[in-house]
Write an enzyme that holds these catalytic residues in place. Structure first.
Site, mmCIF file in Angstrom:
data_model
loop_
_atom_site.group_PDB
_atom_site.id
_atom_site.type_symbol
_atom_site.label_atom_id
_atom_site.label_comp_id
_atom_site.label_asym_id
_atom_site.label_seq_id
_atom_site.Cartn_x
_atom_site.Cartn_y
_atom_site.Cartn_z
ATOM 1 C CG ASP A 9 -0.180 -0.096 2.559
ATOM 2 O OD1 ASP A 9 0.981 -0.578 2.574
ATOM 3 O OD2 ASP A 9 -0.732 0.334 3.585
ATOM 4 C CG HIS A 244 6.498 0.363 10.796
ATOM 5 N ND1 HIS A 244 6.447 -0.225 12.043
ATOM 6 C CD2 HIS A 244 6.097 1.640 10.974
ATOM 7 C CE1 HIS A 244 6.034 0.664 12.935
ATOM 8 N NE2 HIS A 244 5.816 1.811 12.319
#
Ligand code: BDR
Ligand code: CA
Length: 316
Positions: A9, A244
């Site tokens: 995403d 992340h």
């Protein structure tokens, strides 16, 4: 040579994960499949194409994935917080040129399944967004997916609290039903969750070390990093934060950076206030042979140094 599919995403840290992966010449990025999360799927697609063009990698095909969560027909709307972290367009509100290419005509899930059949255990999927495409691939052909090397995904929180609710991490929270399908399957999975990504803290100096290069790549990556790494301290002079998505790439390519892998039966809570929480379960032990491991501890210093140096070299 290992074949990699990034399912994303895109997203600023997703963009950094693309850069980090492309910098590794000993693996082949065979495609990017797109999903909603930080942005809508169509924006993730556009960003993937634009970023690949920036990196001079128009040879990597990009595929449109699901626009809705597993259990709905309504397009996913990103949360306000995602826009604040990644910018309204997912890439820190930077204007990249309109991509010259478009998506492949094959849908993302077909590409994942075709690749699973073709490459078997040489294929590693690295999802860094909600697990919707991956769940659909498993629902369509779990046997083929059981043959792949691993799904090394960024998401979840086993021993720490969540980042969108006290219980849930953003990627899992966006589509808990999909994550449940993936974790309850017999496909080999590695969870790179907040347990380790919060220990992958990059600081001001490392981010600033990307700043004195002259290339266009470096100017853009710098501007994106500045946008993203201002969120935590809200101080443009003191950049920093958790890395992340690139840590999922690290776990797949440099597993020695992970200090502890915990083999565990995992599922996802789908009801009530704990919706989106990744939890251990006894249930699967009786029914299925699970092959899930959770990254529990990290050699953060080694990773952050390798990551910062590799990105600096890549954007030079
Ligand atoms: C995850 O959420 C997104 O904002 C990031 O891109 C990352 O994949 C972290 O919880
Ligand atoms: Ca992401």
């Amino acid at each position: 040579m290992k074949k990699i599919i990034l399912d994303m995403d895109v997203g600023i840290d997703d963009t950094l994960a693309i850069a980090y992966l492309l910098a590794h010449r000993d693996v082949e990025l065979i495609g990017i499949t797109t999903v909603f999360g930080n942005v809508k799927t169509e924006t993730s697609l556009k960003n993937s194409l634009a970023v690949l063009e920036l990196f001079g990698r128009e040879d990597v095909p990009v595929f449109l994935g699901n626009t809705c969560v597993l259990t709905s027909d309504t397009a996913f709307i990103p949360h306000e917080i995602a826009y604040r972290i990644h910018g309204q367009n997912g890439i820190g509100n930077l204007e990249l040129p309109e991509p010259k290419r478009s998506a492949e005509s094959m849908p993302a899930v077909d590409f994942i399944l075709e690749s699973a059949q073709k490459y078997g255990e040489d294929l590693i999927l690295i999802p860094t967004g909600p697990l919707t495409n991956i769940a659909q691939a498993i629902l369509r052909d779990e046997e083929a997916m059981k043959g792949i090397g691993n799904i090394t995904f960024m998401g979840g929180a086993l021993t720490v609290q969540g980042n969108v609710t006290p219980y849930a991490e953003a990627n899992i929270y966006a589509d808990p039903e999909a994550a449940k399908v993936v974790l309850e399957s017999e496909v080999s999975t590695t969870m790179v969750g907040l347990d380790v990504t919060l220990r992958a803290h990059i600081g001001n100096d490392a981010i600033r070390s990307w700043g004195d290069l002259n290339s266009r790549k470096s100017q853009i990556i710098n501007a994106m990093a500045k946008y993203y790494f201002t969120f935590e301290y809200n101080d443009p002079d003191n950049l920093g934060g958790a890395i992340h998505d690139p840590l999922a790439v690290e776990a797949a390519l440099h597993p020695e950076s992970i200090r502890q892998f915990l083999p565990i039966n995992l599922t996802v809570e789908t009801q009530g206030p704990t919706r989106g929480r990744t939890v251990s379960t006894m249930e699967k032990l009786r029914e299925k042979k699970t092959r899930t491991q959770v990254c529990l501890n990290l050699d953060g210093e080694t990773f952050v140094k390798r990551f910062a140096d590799t990105i600096r070299e890549f954007i030079r």
